[in-house]
Motif scaffolding. Structure first.
Motif, PDB file in Angstrom:
ATOM      1  N   GLY A 162       0.793  -1.222   0.000  1.00 52.25           N
ATOM      2  CA  GLY A 162       0.000   0.000   0.000  1.00 52.25           C
ATOM      3  C   GLY A 162       0.827   1.275   0.000  1.00 52.25           C
ATOM      4  N   LEU A 163       0.108   2.375  -0.097  1.00 52.59           N
ATOM      5  CA  LEU A 163       0.689   3.717  -0.085  1.00 52.59           C
ATOM      6  C   LEU A 163       0.075   4.449   1.096  1.00 52.59           C
ATOM      7  N   PHE A 164       0.891   4.778   2.072  1.00 50.86           N
ATOM      8  CA  PHE A 164       0.377   5.275   3.344  1.00 50.86           C
ATOM      9  C   PHE A 164       0.812   6.703   3.663  1.00 50.86           C
ATOM     10  N   ASP A 165       1.841   7.172   2.990  1.00 48.22           N
ATOM     11  CA  ASP A 165       2.293   8.557   3.101  1.00 48.22           C
ATOM     12  C   ASP A 165       2.289   9.118   1.685  1.00 48.22           C
ATOM     13  N   LEU A 166       1.303   9.945   1.384  1.00 48.93           N
ATOM     14  CA  LEU A 166       1.105  10.414   0.012  1.00 48.93           C
ATOM     15  C   LEU A 166       1.936  11.647  -0.334  1.00 48.93           C
ATOM     16  N   ARG A 167       2.699  12.144   0.609  1.00 54.65           N
ATOM     17  CA  ARG A 167       3.437  13.382   0.329  1.00 54.65           C
ATOM     18  C   ARG A 167       4.422  13.209  -0.817  1.00 54.65           C
ATOM     19  N   ALA A 168       5.066  12.049  -0.929  1.00 56.02           N
ATOM     20  CA  ALA A 168       6.046  11.860  -1.995  1.00 56.02           C
ATOM     21  C   ALA A 168       5.392  11.909  -3.370  1.00 56.02           C
ATOM     22  N   LEU A 169       4.120  11.510  -3.462  1.00 54.65           N
ATOM     23  CA  LEU A 169       3.445  11.499  -4.753  1.00 54.65           C
ATOM     24  C   LEU A 169       3.163  12.906  -5.267  1.00 54.65           C
ATOM     25  N   ARG A 170       3.298  13.914  -4.418  1.00 52.96           N
ATOM     26  CA  ARG A 170       3.199  15.301  -4.902  1.00 52.96           C
ATOM     27  C   ARG A 170       4.346  15.628  -5.845  1.00 52.96           C
ATOM     28  N   ARG A 171       5.407  14.833  -5.813  1.00 54.01           N
ATOM     29  CA  ARG A 171       6.567  15.071  -6.676  1.00 54.01           C
ATOM     30  C   ARG A 171       6.468  14.301  -7.995  1.00 54.01           C
ATOM     31  N   THR A 172       5.351  13.628  -8.226  1.00 53.62           N
ATOM     32  CA  THR A 172       5.173  12.845  -9.440  1.00 53.62           C
ATOM     33  C   THR A 172       4.164  13.528 -10.363  1.00 53.62           C
ATOM     34  N   ALA A 173       4.103  13.038 -11.593  1.00 53.86           N
ATOM     35  CA  ALA A 173       3.153  13.575 -12.563  1.00 53.86           C
ATOM     36  C   ALA A 173       1.710  13.244 -12.193  1.00 53.86           C
ATOM     37  N   MET A 174       1.509  12.318 -11.267  1.00 56.87           N
ATOM     38  CA  MET A 174       0.155  11.936 -10.855  1.00 56.87           C
ATOM     39  C   MET A 174      -0.521  12.994 -10.002  1.00 56.87           C
ATOM     40  N   ARG A 175       0.246  13.913  -9.467  1.00 61.40           N
ATOM     41  CA  ARG A 175      -0.297  14.821  -8.455  1.00 61.40           C
ATOM     42  C   ARG A 175      -1.500  15.609  -8.960  1.00 61.40           C
ATOM     43  N   GLY A 176      -1.493  16.009 -10.247  1.00 64.94           N
ATOM     44  CA  GLY A 176      -2.604  16.796 -10.768  1.00 64.94           C
ATOM     45  C   GLY A 176      -3.891  15.994 -10.832  1.00 64.94           C
ATOM     46  N   ASP A 177      -3.852  14.808 -11.439  1.00 68.35           N
ATOM     47  CA  ASP A 177      -5.049  13.971 -11.543  1.00 68.35           C
ATOM     48  C   ASP A 177      -5.562  13.552 -10.171  1.00 68.35           C
ATOM     49  N   LEU A 178      -4.654  13.387  -9.219  1.00 69.06           N
ATOM     50  CA  LEU A 178      -5.056  12.946  -7.882  1.00 69.06           C
ATOM     51  C   LEU A 178      -5.445  14.106  -6.965  1.00 69.06           C
ATOM     52  N   GLY A 179      -5.262  15.333  -7.424  1.00 69.21           N
ATOM     53  CA  GLY A 179      -5.591  16.482  -6.587  1.00 69.21           C
ATOM     54  C   GLY A 179      -4.755  16.551  -5.331  1.00 69.21           C
ATOM     55  N   LEU A 180      -3.478  16.183  -5.461  1.00 68.89           N
ATOM     56  CA  LEU A 180      -2.624  16.071  -4.273  1.00 68.89           C
ATOM     57  C   LEU A 180      -1.946  17.402  -3.947  1.00 68.89           C
ATOM     58  N   ASP A 181      -2.725  18.330  -3.430  1.00 71.67           N
ATOM     59  CA  ASP A 181      -2.104  19.500  -2.824  1.00 71.67           C
ATOM     60  C   ASP A 181      -1.623  19.114  -1.427  1.00 71.67           C
ATOM     61  N   ASP A 182      -0.956  20.038  -0.751  1.00 71.25           N
ATOM     62  CA  ASP A 182      -0.379  19.717   0.556  1.00 71.25           C
ATOM     63  C   ASP A 182      -1.442  19.241   1.539  1.00 71.25           C
ATOM     64  N   ARG A 183      -2.578  19.912   1.552  1.00 71.05           N
ATOM     65  CA  ARG A 183      -3.625  19.580   2.518  1.00 71.05           C
ATOM     66  C   ARG A 183      -4.185  18.186   2.259  1.00 71.05           C
ATOM     67  N   THR A 184      -4.476  17.870   1.002  1.00 69.40           N
ATOM     68  CA  THR A 184      -5.048  16.565   0.680  1.00 69.40           C
ATOM     69  C   THR A 184      -4.065  15.443   0.970  1.00 69.40           C
ATOM     70  N   ALA A 185      -2.792  15.672   0.654  1.00 72.93           N
ATOM     71  CA  ALA A 185      -1.782  14.642   0.917  1.00 72.93           C
ATOM     72  C   ALA A 185      -1.713  14.305   2.403  1.00 72.93           C
ATOM     73  N   MET A 186      -1.857  15.301   3.251  1.00 72.37           N
ATOM     74  CA  MET A 186      -1.840  15.050   4.687  1.00 72.37           C
ATOM     75  C   MET A 186      -3.141  14.388   5.150  1.00 72.37           C
ATOM     76  N   LEU A 187      -4.279  14.915   4.715  1.00 74.15           N
ATOM     77  CA  LEU A 187      -5.565  14.408   5.173  1.00 74.15           C
ATOM     78  C   LEU A 187      -5.810  12.965   4.755  1.00 74.15           C
ATOM     79  N   GLU A 188      -5.347  12.602   3.561  1.00 71.83           N
ATOM     80  CA  GLU A 188      -5.657  11.285   3.042  1.00 71.83           C
ATOM     81  C   GLU A 188      -4.526  10.277   3.228  1.00 71.83           C
ATOM     82  N   SER A 189      -3.469  10.648   3.914  1.00 71.35           N
ATOM     83  CA  SER A 189      -2.400   9.700   4.242  1.00 71.35           C
ATOM     84  C   SER A 189      -2.743   8.978   5.539  1.00 71.35           C
ATOM     85  N   PRO A 190      -2.929   7.670   5.519  1.00 71.40           N
ATOM     86  CA  PRO A 190      -3.181   6.956   6.766  1.00 71.40           C
ATOM     87  C   PRO A 190      -2.113   7.207   7.831  1.00 71.40           C
ATOM     88  N   LEU A 191      -0.884   7.466   7.398  1.00 72.30           N
ATOM     89  CA  LEU A 191       0.212   7.680   8.335  1.00 72.30           C
ATOM     90  C   LEU A 191      -0.104   8.757   9.361  1.00 72.30           C
TER      91      LEU A 191
END
Length: 263
Positions: A162-191
């Motif tokens: 699984g993927l439990f800390d989403l902050r690293a994915l903000r550095r990938t091309a997926m970040r736009g489609d996933l809506g991974l701004d700083d707030r979402t990466a924190m809120l949706e990371s189980p970590l």
């Protein structure tokens, strides 16, 4: 020690680093179709529900695909192991990104679990692969959308690669489609949440996975240790990201045992 990451898209790319990796989705789809021919499922919202006679409980397996690909119909065969052991199996679907956002996916899966739980008595066990591992873990956090009476039946969670800390994915091309701004990466990371304490956690990952996936699994196992009533980590030898879920197809495989054994 994880090597220094210089290309985050490559760090989270799986198929290019696995011999024959690009062929796995077609293989999954073929195996899934053959399984459905033998075991026609009931439909439940976006998902598939496999119902044996007198089920022992409900096993939930959430599909992966970086939240942007696939659906239950690629992974129907993963129900085989638990179904053979007398468990009902739900393979929930969810609205893929970018149309769906991470919180929406989590809530859609929770609704399907509640619907299946109304038809299936007994304990509930949760699992998921890759992005599905993230969503399964997110469902056992303290702010779960699962109703209290459903959460009280959840005995175990087995996130697979699984993927439990989403902050690293903000550095990938997926970040736009996933809506991974700083707030979402924190809120949706189980970590960054605490899990419910009245269940067990068994984190599963392949030994031949990309280093970041090994890191993610070790990270959540360490961070959540001591909060659930039991926490375990299995690094399965000889398995990579595309075949680490294969054990779920066999009733006696240790991965199936980890999910539905001795509940």
């Amino acid at each position: 020690m994880i090597p220094q990451v210089t290309d985050w898209d490559d760090a989270y790319a799986n198929a290019p680093h696995i011999p024959g990796g690009a062929g796995f989705p077609d293989r999954w789809a073929a195996e899934a179709g053959a399984f459905r021919d033998r075991h026609p499922p009931a439909t439940l919202g976006l998902g598939e529900l496999y119902l044996p006679d007198d089920p022992r409980g409900l096993a939930v397996i959430v599909h992966g695909g970086y939240w942007m690909k696939f659906g239950p119909r690629w992974f129907s065969h993963l129900a085989a192991g638990a179904l053979a052991r007398g468990w009902a199996v739900l393979l929930p679907g969810y609205t893929l990104a970018p149309a769906g956002q991470l919180a929406t996916m989590r809530d859609e899966i929770a609704l399907q679990i509640a619907g299946a739980a109304a038809r299936v008595p007994g304990p509930i066990v949760l699992s998921g692969h890759s992005a599905g591992g993230h969503l399964a873990a997110r469902l056992i956090c303290a702010d779960t959308p699962l109703p209290d009476e459903i959460m009280a039946r959840v005995a175990r969670c087995v996130p697979i690669s699984g993927l439990f800390d989403l902050r690293a994915l903000r550095r990938t091309a997926m970040r736009g489609d996933l809506g991974l701004d700083d707030r979402t990466a924190m809120l949706e990371s189980p970590l960054f949440h605490e899990p419910h304490p009245e269940l067990s956690l068994h984190v599963w990952v392949g030994a031949d996975e990309r280093p970041v996936f090994l890191q993610q699994s070790r990270l959540i196992a360490d961070a959540w240790a001591g909060i659930p009533r039991e926490t375990r980590l299995t690094v399965e030898p000889g398995r990579h990201h595309m075949d680490v879920v294969a054990g779920l197809t066999a009733a006696e495989h240790p991965l199936t045992e980890a999910l539905v054994g001795a509940v």
